[in-house]
Design a protein around this motif. Sequence first.
Motif, mmCIF file in Angstrom:
data_model
loop_
_atom_site.group_PDB
_atom_site.id
_atom_site.type_symbol
_atom_site.label_atom_id
_atom_site.label_comp_id
_atom_site.label_asym_id
_atom_site.label_seq_id
_atom_site.Cartn_x
_atom_site.Cartn_y
_atom_site.Cartn_z
ATOM 1 N N VAL A 126 -4.738 12.942 4.281
ATOM 2 C CA VAL A 126 -3.641 11.989 4.440
ATOM 3 C C VAL A 126 -3.933 10.806 3.535
ATOM 4 O O VAL A 126 -5.070 10.330 3.467
ATOM 5 N N GLY A 127 -2.917 10.351 2.813
ATOM 6 C CA GLY A 127 -3.109 9.261 1.872
ATOM 7 C C GLY A 127 -2.922 7.900 2.507
ATOM 8 O O GLY A 127 -3.523 7.585 3.533
ATOM 9 N N ASN A 128 -2.043 7.101 1.934
ATOM 10 C CA ASN A 128 -1.847 5.730 2.374
ATOM 11 C C ASN A 128 -0.378 5.435 2.626
ATOM 12 O O ASN A 128 0.515 6.105 2.091
ATOM 13 N N ILE A 129 -0.151 4.407 3.424
ATOM 14 C CA ILE A 129 1.202 3.905 3.609
ATOM 15 C C ILE A 129 1.662 3.278 2.297
ATOM 16 O O ILE A 129 0.927 2.503 1.674
ATOM 17 N N ILE A 130 2.869 3.609 1.870
ATOM 18 C CA ILE A 130 3.443 3.031 0.662
ATOM 19 C C ILE A 130 4.299 1.824 1.016
ATOM 20 O O ILE A 130 4.276 0.809 0.330
ATOM 21 N N ALA A 131 5.064 1.964 2.080
ATOM 22 C CA ALA A 131 5.930 0.876 2.523
ATOM 23 C C ALA A 131 6.073 0.944 4.030
ATOM 24 O O ALA A 131 6.026 2.027 4.618
ATOM 25 N N ALA A 132 6.244 -0.219 4.651
ATOM 26 C CA ALA A 132 6.377 -0.272 6.108
ATOM 27 C C ALA A 132 7.273 -1.433 6.510
ATOM 28 O O ALA A 132 7.281 -2.488 5.867
ATOM 29 N N PHE A 144 4.303 -3.722 1.475
ATOM 30 C CA PHE A 144 4.405 -2.759 0.392
ATOM 31 C C PHE A 144 3.063 -2.666 -0.329
ATOM 32 O O PHE A 144 2.438 -3.688 -0.636
ATOM 33 N N ARG A 145 2.623 -1.431 -0.562
ATOM 34 C CA ARG A 145 1.369 -1.201 -1.274
ATOM 35 C C ARG A 145 1.615 -1.380 -2.772
ATOM 36 O O ARG A 145 2.553 -0.803 -3.333
ATOM 37 N N TYR A 146 0.767 -2.184 -3.409
ATOM 38 C CA TYR A 146 0.932 -2.458 -4.839
ATOM 39 C C TYR A 146 -0.425 -2.385 -5.524
ATOM 40 O O TYR A 146 -1.424 -2.922 -5.030
ATOM 41 N N TYR A 155 -1.622 -4.874 0.177
ATOM 42 C CA TYR A 155 -0.291 -4.848 0.764
ATOM 43 C C TYR A 155 0.291 -6.260 0.740
ATOM 44 O O TYR A 155 -0.398 -7.245 1.046
ATOM 45 N N TYR A 156 1.578 -6.327 0.367
ATOM 46 C CA TYR A 156 2.250 -7.614 0.217
ATOM 47 C C TYR A 156 3.601 -7.579 0.917
ATOM 48 O O TYR A 156 4.214 -6.520 1.090
ATOM 49 N N THR A 157 4.080 -8.761 1.303
ATOM 50 C CA THR A 157 5.419 -8.878 1.868
ATOM 51 C C THR A 157 6.444 -8.695 0.756
ATOM 52 O O THR A 157 6.099 -8.620 -0.427
ATOM 53 N N HIS A 316 11.836 -3.799 -3.704
ATOM 54 C CA HIS A 316 13.258 -3.664 -3.365
ATOM 55 C C HIS A 316 13.658 -2.186 -3.317
ATOM 56 O O HIS A 316 14.405 -1.761 -2.413
ATOM 57 N N GLN A 317 13.161 -1.402 -4.270
ATOM 58 C CA GLN A 317 13.460 0.032 -4.280
ATOM 59 C C GLN A 317 12.904 0.716 -3.031
ATOM 60 O O GLN A 317 13.571 1.552 -2.414
ATOM 61 N N LEU A 318 11.675 0.353 -2.655
ATOM 62 C CA LEU A 318 11.050 0.951 -1.478
ATOM 63 C C LEU A 318 11.781 0.550 -0.197
ATOM 64 O O LEU A 318 11.959 1.371 0.715
ATOM 65 N N MET A 319 12.197 -0.710 -0.126
ATOM 66 C CA MET A 319 12.926 -1.157 1.055
ATOM 67 C C MET A 319 14.251 -0.415 1.179
ATOM 68 O O MET A 319 14.668 -0.029 2.291
#
Length: 329
Positions: A126-132, A144-146, A155-157, A316-319
């Motif tokens: 299992v990898g990582n969360i990309i967006a939450a 968001f993972r950056y 991870y950033y807001t 924005h794309q991930l959201m």
Amino acid sequence: ISEHTQHLQKLQPGQSIQLLKNENNTLEQLIVALNPQENLIISRDDDGYSAYIDKKEIETRKYFRSATIEHSLYRSAKQAGIPNKITFQLSQIFAWRIDFSTELRPGDRFSILYEAHYTDNKRTSVGNIIAAKFINQNDTYTAFRYTNPEGNNNYYTDEGENTQKALLRYPIDYSHISSSFKLDRMHPILGEVRAHKGVDLAAALGTPIKAIGDGKITYIGNNGGYGNMVKIAHTNGEYESFYAHMLRFNENLSKGSAVKQGQTIGYVGQSGLATGPHVHFELIKDREAIDPITAKLPQADPIDNDLLDNFLITSHQLMTQLDRYAEMN
């Protein structure tokens, strides 16, 4: 094949091995499964035997999941088919904004996008969360993972603020606070009033103790009543932390060693003047001891200004993806 013999010397019970022989019962090929993505292959040729590592192709798949809290985060995540590793990541990402032990309410909800890795159509990790996105008591939090150009992940807001603090609140997973920060505490062994400029966190003997932030070790050794102790000067130059009554230290560390936030520096003990296993933890700001439980901790660095525009486009794309998936489900 000498460079690969180390793998043959480290075989473990349960490890898969295949032997291929010809009609003369001569070994033609040996295949050893090193891990889900790699096989060691030793083949007979004109010069004897040669070896190489066969790396299987790894396929990364993305998964969306959402859940509504009914009882606990972990129970709700499990019912939604979310791997434990991802649930733990989710709790860590939002730990500074949501107290998952006291602030969750039935009806709170979250949605996540995460990665899993497959080989031969079987999930290997299992990898990582990309967006939450987490909605807690009508407050909405996003992460968001950056990855920056140096390859560092955080991870950033949605505005580019770091979701983490530069310093952790606690250095261990503890059972309870056995003694709080108090400047006129009666010492339990010495029987006299002494300032207690830290907190005692009771935990099982041998519990890992972690550095609360990046920094450099300025002291490691036995310090009288404090027993085995580690002191760290943190990289911003404003904070120091120290950890006492250890059972033992991380054997790879010494004075001057650089440490990262969350790195194990030692293990809970009761060395020195201690009535039971715990870590005495102190946080010092500008050379003054402060209560680490109530102190306002510094935020970790936000996205660099020259990367912010790229991050805002990505987030924005991930959201948009998260919201679209949530509507579909």
